[in-house]
Design a protein around this motif. Structure first.
Motif, short mmCIF file in Angstrom:
data_model
loop_
_atom_site.label_atom_id
_atom_site.label_comp_id
_atom_site.label_asym_id
_atom_site.label_seq_id
_atom_site.Cartn_x
_atom_site.Cartn_y
_atom_site.Cartn_z
N GLY A 1 0.82 -1.19 0.00
CA GLY A 1 0.00 0.00 0.00
C GLY A 1 0.86 1.25 0.00
O GLY A 1 2.09 1.18 0.07
N PRO A 2 0.25 2.45 -0.05
CA PRO A 2 1.01 3.69 -0.20
C PRO A 2 1.87 4.05 0.99
O PRO A 2 2.76 4.90 0.88
N GLY A 3 1.64 3.41 2.15
CA GLY A 3 2.48 3.63 3.31
C GLY A 3 3.47 2.50 3.53
O GLY A 3 3.93 2.28 4.65
N TYR A 4 3.81 1.78 2.46
CA TYR A 4 4.75 0.65 2.48
C TYR A 4 4.19 -0.54 3.25
O TYR A 4 4.93 -1.46 3.61
N GLN A 5 2.88 -0.57 3.51
CA GLN A 5 2.31 -1.65 4.29
C GLN A 5 1.98 -2.85 3.42
O GLN A 5 1.62 -2.72 2.26
N LEU A 6 2.13 -4.05 4.03
CA LEU A 6 1.68 -5.26 3.36
C LEU A 6 0.17 -5.19 3.15
O LEU A 6 -0.56 -4.56 3.93
N THR A 7 -0.30 -5.84 2.10
CA THR A 7 -1.74 -5.99 1.88
C THR A 7 -2.08 -7.47 1.96
O THR A 7 -1.22 -8.34 1.80
#
Length: 468
Positions: free
Chosen positions: A377-383
């Motif tokens: 995602g846009p905050g470098y988070q895993l999806t």
């Protein structure tokens, strides 16, 4: 002014670190666990502290605190591959930057004389930076597994302290291995460690003195490994490229605008895939010249390997240009980023959405390699593949595994300028939404300090009779 005094004064003028505002959470040992204490991990931890997020632990597998990431252990180039003018860990404070450190040590002429930092200088600078920002690091601690608890927090099983700790968020800042590990082609996968190593492994170059060496690959790490073997006294080094010509970065070229990298994650998935599929790894000219300066170095062009066989302590290589025998093989073939191959992620890898789960490319641009990157995602988070596994968004990937989603080697110097800010903004937003900051209740009303100054209207007599 020396570098220490300059940095100290800049931090004094910046003001005290903000007080921690994230309320404690029952059952959580840390608000954020940063995995990795290289240039990314240190910068992230410092930026979190400046954002008022203070319950942060930084974990690093290296026992020796003199190691800052993998620079001293695995970086075999003599100079960085990035321009000296790029913003790095200093994040806008020039007194904490490489230039300030170098000029304080060697004078202004030292900066003028270089276009890229010497690797040894960069390592020394990062050690100095770590001292200035005072980020505590727990060395000799490796994360063995990450899994959710019943509340969606993250349980980290740790080696080195033999315990389980709970964090609300985890940031993986563990460098080039990212969410995977060395990319080992099938042609060399069966070779033993006695005759084979990847550039991401420890290589005993001194043991290659007087021996013949084959290097598979023609990007920068392959050339740097070849040059290091030659400098260690290897009898011959042969480098094999599948390309008909080398992709060389020559001085004077105009680098892409940083804005292209800053906005890459905003592009549609199809466009990001197209650009990454078209990407060709290149090698700085000085890395090529460093190797070709040796008369016992040879380059095999248009010579992909077909198979290898280990016999009698040597390796027989069958390539497109014939059969050759060497004493040792080094693969400079980069890294893969499939979470299933990363020990601490293996237990949850089946829940992580990969690029192949989200985007189906045209037949002519299919790639198992690109498809195995995590889709972030846009905050470098895993999806997550399944919406019920939303807890995965509490794991942020700020390493090379983010490259498919963000378009450049995340964790390298160019990614720090805007990437760390974007990451910390995302972490801050998530904490605010989860635990809105509670304002300090006002004191009971009191007029002690100002009662004497309060104006009140006085009753005046009403005039009667006719006006004069």
């Amino acid at each position: 002014m020396n570098a220490d005094l300059l940095a100290s004064e800049s931090l004094r003028l910046l003001g005290d670190d903000p007080a921690g505002w994230v309320p404690p959470t029952d059952g959580a040992d840390h608000d954020v666990a940063v995995v990795g204490a290289g240039q990314s991990g240190l910068t992230i931890a410092y930026a979190l502290r400046r954002a008022g997020i203070t319950r942060v632990t930084v974990l690093d597998a290296a026992d020796d605190e003199q190691h800052v990431g993998s620079w001293a252990a695995k970086a075999r180039m003599l100079r960085l591959r990035t321009d000296k003018n790029l913003v790095g860990p200093e994040l806008g404070n020039p007194a904490l930057g490489f230039r300030a450190w170098l000029e304080a040590r060697d004078g202004a002429q030292a900066w003028t004389a270089i276009d890229r930092a010497a690797t040894a200088d960069w390592i020394a600078y990062l050690r100095w930076f770590r001292r200035q920002v005072r980020v505590p690091v727990r060395h000799g601690v490796r994360v063995l597994s990450i899994e959710p608890d019943s509340s969606g927090r993250l349980r980290l099983r740790l080696d080195g302290v033999d315990t389980v700790e709970v964090a609300r968020k985890v940031i993986l800042a563990n460098g080039v291995e990212g969410t995977g590990g060395p990319r080992i082609p099938a042609e060399v996968a069966g070779l033993s460690s006695a005759v084979f190593a990847h550039t991401g492994h420890h290589v005993d170059f001194a043991a290659l003195h007087g021996r013949t060496v084959a290097v598979l690959g023609s990007a920068a790490s392959a050339f740097d490994a070849a040059a290091t073997a030659l400098e260690a006294g290897a009898a011959e080094v042969h480098l094999f490229s599948r390309r008909a010509d080398l992709a060389i970065v020559r001085p004077g070229g105009k680098p892409p605008a940083l804005a292209l990298f800053d906005t890459f994650h905003l592009l549609p998935a199809a466009e990001r895939w197209r650009r990454r599929f078209a990407f060709t790894a290149s090698t700085p000219l000085d890395s090529v010249l460093r190797a070709t300066a040796h008369p016992n170095f040879r380059i095999h062009l248009a010579a992909p390997w077909q198979r290898t066989a280990e016999t009698g302590g040597q390796v027989e290589v069958t390539a497109a240009d014939g059969t050759h025998t060497y004493d040792f093989v080094i693969a400079g073939t980069g890294y893969q980023h499939d979470p299933a191959t990363r020990p601490e992620l293996a237990g949850i890898a089946s829940k992580i959405a990969l690029w192949r789960d989200v985007y189906e490319p045209p037949a002519e641009s299919r790639s198992e390699y690109l498809g195995a990157f995590p889709y972030l995602g846009p905050g470098y988070q895993l999806t997550a593949r399944d919406p019920d596994d939303g807890w995965l968004s509490q794991i942020h990937v700020f390493n090379a595994g983010a490259s498919q989603s963000f378009g450049l080697p995340v964790g390298d110097v160019p990614s720090l300028r805007s990437g760390v800010t974007r990451l910390v903004d995302a972490v801050t937003r998530d904490f605010v939404l989860a635990d809105p900051p509670r304002p300090t209740p006002p004191a009971p009303p009191s007029r002690d300090e100002y009662a004497h100054a309060v104006w009140t209207p006085h009753a005046e007599p009403v005039a009667t009779g006719e006006a004069a």
